[in-house]
Write an enzyme that holds these catalytic residues in place. Structure first.
Site, PDB file in Angstrom:
ATOM      1  N   GLU A 257      -6.426 -10.114   6.933  1.00  0.00           N
ATOM      2  CA  GLU A 257      -5.785 -11.310   7.857  1.00  0.00           C
ATOM      3  C   GLU A 257      -6.871 -11.873   8.501  1.00  0.00           C
ATOM      4  O   GLU A 257      -7.772 -11.641   8.727  1.00  0.00           O
ATOM      5  CB  GLU A 257      -4.834 -10.470   8.649  1.00  0.00           C
ATOM      6  CG  GLU A 257      -3.583 -10.124   8.153  1.00  0.00           C
ATOM      7  CD  GLU A 257      -2.798  -9.250   9.115  1.00  0.00           C
ATOM      8  OE1 GLU A 257      -2.939  -9.366  10.588  1.00  0.00           O
ATOM      9  OE2 GLU A 257      -1.960  -8.475   8.429  1.00  0.00           O
TER      10      GLU A 257
ATOM     11  N   THR B   5       0.888  -1.305   0.010  1.00  0.00           N
ATOM     12  CA  THR B   5      -0.043  -0.178   0.031  1.00  0.00           C
ATOM     13  C   THR B   5       0.894   1.210   0.072  1.00  0.00           C
ATOM     14  O   THR B   5       1.563   1.477   0.869  1.00  0.00           O
ATOM     15  CB  THR B   5      -0.972  -0.109   1.106  1.00  0.00           C
ATOM     16  OG1 THR B   5      -1.642  -1.157   1.088  1.00  0.00           O
ATOM     17  CG2 THR B   5      -1.759   1.086   1.378  1.00  0.00           C
TER      18      THR B   5
ATOM     19  N   CYS C 174      -3.122  -2.203   9.098  1.00  0.00           N
ATOM     20  CA  CYS C 174      -3.483  -1.307   7.945  1.00  0.00           C
ATOM     21  C   CYS C 174      -4.037  -0.053   8.357  1.00  0.00           C
ATOM     22  O   CYS C 174      -3.687   1.037   7.913  1.00  0.00           O
ATOM     23  CB  CYS C 174      -4.222  -2.131   7.019  1.00  0.00           C
ATOM     24  SG  CYS C 174      -3.200  -3.299   6.202  1.00  0.00           S
TER      25      CYS C 174
HETATM   26  N1  LIG Z   1      -1.505  -7.147   6.636  1.00  0.00           N
HETATM   27  C1  LIG Z   1      -2.521  -6.950   5.634  1.00  0.00           C
HETATM   28  O1  LIG Z   1      -3.526  -7.414   5.962  1.00  0.00           O
HETATM   29  C2  LIG Z   1      -2.300  -5.978   4.246  1.00  0.00           C
HETATM   30  C3  LIG Z   1      -3.414  -6.079   3.463  1.00  0.00           C
HETATM   31  C4  LIG Z   1      -3.559  -5.256   2.345  1.00  0.00           C
HETATM   32  C5  LIG Z   1      -2.430  -4.451   2.081  1.00  0.00           C
HETATM   33  N2  LIG Z   1      -1.166  -4.534   3.081  1.00  0.00           N
HETATM   34  C6  LIG Z   1      -0.094  -4.078   2.506  1.00  0.00           C
HETATM   35  O2  LIG Z   1       0.996  -4.976   2.129  1.00  0.00           O
HETATM   36  C7  LIG Z   1       2.316  -4.170   2.575  1.00  0.00           C
HETATM   37  C8  LIG Z   1       3.065  -5.410   3.291  1.00  0.00           C
HETATM   38  O3  LIG Z   1       2.277  -5.700   4.408  1.00  0.00           O
HETATM   39  P1  LIG Z   1       2.431  -7.186   5.107  1.00  0.00           P
HETATM   40  O4  LIG Z   1       1.536  -7.144   6.480  1.00  0.00           O
HETATM   41  O5  LIG Z   1       2.685  -8.281   4.561  1.00  0.00           O
HETATM   42  O6  LIG Z   1       4.103  -6.802   5.839  1.00  0.00           O
HETATM   43  P2  LIG Z   1       4.876  -7.699   6.674  1.00  0.00           P
HETATM   44  O7  LIG Z   1       5.667  -6.746   7.532  1.00  0.00           O
HETATM   45  O8  LIG Z   1       4.198  -8.856   7.317  1.00  0.00           O
HETATM   46  O9  LIG Z   1       5.971  -8.243   5.489  1.00  0.00           O
HETATM   47  C9  LIG Z   1       6.885  -7.321   4.934  1.00  0.00           C
HETATM   48  C10 LIG Z   1       8.141  -8.288   4.504  1.00  0.00           C
HETATM   49  O10 LIG Z   1       9.050  -7.611   3.679  1.00  0.00           O
HETATM   50  C11 LIG Z   1      10.546  -7.986   3.932  1.00  0.00           C
HETATM   51  N3  LIG Z   1      11.155  -7.030   3.196  1.00  0.00           N
HETATM   52  C12 LIG Z   1      11.409  -5.609   3.588  1.00  0.00           C
HETATM   53  N4  LIG Z   1      12.352  -5.187   2.359  1.00  0.00           N
HETATM   54  C13 LIG Z   1      12.690  -6.098   1.816  1.00  0.00           C
HETATM   55  C14 LIG Z   1      13.509  -6.080   0.642  1.00  0.00           C
HETATM   56  N5  LIG Z   1      14.217  -5.229   0.186  1.00  0.00           N
HETATM   57  N6  LIG Z   1      13.812  -7.559   0.006  1.00  0.00           N
HETATM   58  C15 LIG Z   1      13.023  -8.643   0.578  1.00  0.00           C
HETATM   59  N7  LIG Z   1      12.340  -8.654   1.686  1.00  0.00           N
HETATM   60  C16 LIG Z   1      12.090  -7.339   2.197  1.00  0.00           C
HETATM   61  C17 LIG Z   1      10.204  -7.996   5.233  1.00  0.00           C
HETATM   62  O11 LIG Z   1      11.441  -8.832   5.871  1.00  0.00           O
HETATM   63  C18 LIG Z   1       8.863  -8.441   5.650  1.00  0.00           C
HETATM   64  O12 LIG Z   1       9.132 -10.059   5.666  1.00  0.00           O
HETATM   65  C19 LIG Z   1       2.213  -3.273   3.165  1.00  0.00           C
HETATM   66  O13 LIG Z   1       2.310  -2.157   2.541  1.00  0.00           O
HETATM   67  C20 LIG Z   1       0.683  -3.251   3.857  1.00  0.00           C
HETATM   68  O14 LIG Z   1       0.215  -1.924   4.003  1.00  0.00           O
HETATM   69  C21 LIG Z   1      -1.202  -5.501   4.063  1.00  0.00           C
END
Ligand SMILES: NC(=O)c1ccc[n+]([C@@H]2O[C@H](COP(=O)([O-])OP(=O)(O)OC[C@H]3O[C@@H](n4cnc5c(N)ncnc54)[C@H](O)[C@@H]3O)[C@@H](O)[C@H]2O)c1
Length: 435
Positions: free
Chosen positions: A151, A118, A259
């Site tokens: 989630e 996002t 989020c």
């Molecule tokens: N969690 C939700 O329910 C949800 C729903 C819709 C959208 N989003 C969006 O999706 C995105 C991710 O959210 P999330 O909850 O999965 O986050 P998260 O923190 O669970 O996962 C992110 C991962 O990215 C990895 N990472 C960071 N930089 C990296 C790089 N350069 N190379 C490789 N890996 C790297 C981190 O180690 C981590 O494991 C966010 O922007 C969030 O707003 C989340």
């Protein structure tokens, strides 16, 4: 798939399950080692089985090394975190930009770089600029494909989405994105193609609207308590109207999670920066911030106005059921406020304790709701896990110091709790005393 967290892992596994070849990449070595050993590092119903199935099927693998998979890929998704930036609430795009920089030199042939994280409007432009700066000869198109999964229901949300939004102007990018999502639909495609900026804004507008809807019913709940009305019935009465809809009308302790809090704040900042402030969302953020500590005051009131030295049982710590995610969970502020008032906290959560321990010092973590209730002056339901929906009231009453139940999720009927001998308070319904 760059980033193997809640979104990257679920998306990658589901794409593999459609038959695509997917490599999930993450910088977190422990996470990748766990996944390679068949251990899923997060709690998400059904995910473990699906990961195992697709590893065995040879379509899914995990690595910390970006080089091989990016070179081979038709599409590279960026699904890294975009937390609130400390201090000002803007989205912190460090991880997105560094992923763009890292992948730029590794792409070969035409590649779609897809932002699934996002991200604020205009981020795609910057991702594109970074890639061109790092590797002027790269043949890439940058697309936006925001993710709407929840989630706790992530797999079914991903596989049966209401819509898939793809922001891309490049025809080749649209073709590849259509192909990637094609297994998802049989007849009518739920894909909505837009320009990139529109897709980026759709995600924030959706989350802000939902956060506003929750906040609306929470304020109606407060009014219900003052005037002796029942918010459950108000929600039912308005939700039956198709123009309003019944979802996200459950009054409670305020929205939390990974989020809504950060995305509402980031939208407020983007809007202010563009001289187009969204006052509805500014108010939503402010109301929700205050609500969590107000819920602690509700618990304190139920205890007669003073919790100093008293034990309070907290049932549920995660921001919602069926996840272990503790990011911005209302329980964090509620517990802090109770501790500020001198309470001793005994907490139980079915899967969240592992994450909670790092965030909640001076809390006694218990192995069941009943253990948490031992000697407690109040039992507070903070997250509506299924296992709290049919508590054994006789057992509970025999364990507590005082039979006080504060139900912040309205999972019990007031009459029932009172019949069971509890002083019962909930959200948006009149407090009931044992008569
Ligand atoms: N969690 C939700 O329910 C949800 C729903 C819709 C959208 N989003 C969006 O999706 C995105 C991710 O959210 P999330 O909850 O999965 O986050 P998260 O923190 O669970 O996962 C992110 C991962 O990215 C990895 N990472 C960071 N930089 C990296 C790089 N350069 N190379 C490789 N890996 C790297 C981190 O180690 C981590 O494991 C966010 O922007 C969030 O707003 C989340």
């Amino acid at each position: 798939m760059i980033g193997s967290g809640y979104v990257g892992l679920v998306s990658g596994v589901c794409f593999a399950d459609f038959g695509h070849d997917v490599t999930c990449v993450d910088k977190d070595v422990a996470k990748i080692e766990a996944l390679n050993a068949g251990v899923v590092p997060i709690y998400e119903p059904g995910l473990s089985d699906l990961v195992g199935k697709n590893i065995r099927g040879g379509r899914l693998s995990f690595t910390t090394d970006l080089a091989g998979p990016v070179g081979e890929a038709d599409a590279v998704f960026i699904a890294v975190g975009t937390p609130s930036r400390r201090g000002d609430g803007h989205a912190d795009l460090t991880f997105v930009y560094s992923a763009a920089r890292e992948l730029a030199r590794l792409v070969t042939g035409f590649t779609v770089v897809v932002t699934k994280s996002t991200v604020p409007v205009g981020t795609g432009d910057e991702v594109e600029r970074i890639i061109r700066e790092e590797n002027p000869s790269a043949d890439v198109a940058v697309a936006s494909n925001p993710e709407f999964l929840r989630e706790g229901a992530a797999i079914s949300d991903f596989k049966r989405p209401d819509r898939i939004v793809v922001g891309a102007d490049d025809a080749r990018a649209r073709e590849i994105m259509t192909e990637i999502y094609r297994p998802l639909y049989l007849n009518a495609s739920p894909i909505q193609f837009t320009d990139r900026r529109t897709a980026e804004l759709v995600k924030y507008a959706a989350n802000a609207f939902l956060a506003m809807k929750i906040t609306f019913i929470n304020e109606i709940a407060d009014l219900c308590e003052k005037v002796g009305a029942d918010v459950q019935q108000v929600a039912r009465g308005i939700g039956a109207d198709g123009r309003i809809g019944g979802k996200f009308l459950h009054a409670g302790p305020g929205y939390g999670g990974s989020c809504f809090p950060k995305d509402t704040l980031a939208l407020v900042k983007t809007a202010q920066d563009n001289d187009s402030p969204i006052r509805l969302i500014e108010a939503t953020v402010a109301i929700n911030d205050q609500r969590k500590r107000a819920m602690a005051r509700k618990i304190i009131r139920a205890c007669g106005g003073d919790v100093h030295g008293k034990a309070i049982a907290i049932l549920g710590l995660t921001f919602k059921p069926n996840t272990d995610d503790m990011r911005d969970a209302p329980s964090l502020s509620i517990i802090q406020a109770l501790q500020d008032g001198g309470a001793k906290i005994r907490a139980y959560d079915p899967v969240g304790i592992g994450q909670a321990k790092a965030l909640l010092p001076n809390v006694t973590f218990c192995t069941s709701a009943y253990e948490a209730a031992e000697g407690a002056s109040a039992v507070a339901i903070v997250t509506e896990w299924d296992e709290f929906r049919a508590l054994d009231f006789d057992r509970l009453r025999s364990l507590v110091a005082e039979a006080v139940l504060v139900d912040l999720r309205n999972i019990y009927q007031p009459e029932e709790a009172v019949r069971q001998g509890f002083l019962y308070s909930s959200v948006g319904r009149a407090e009931k005393k044992v008569s």
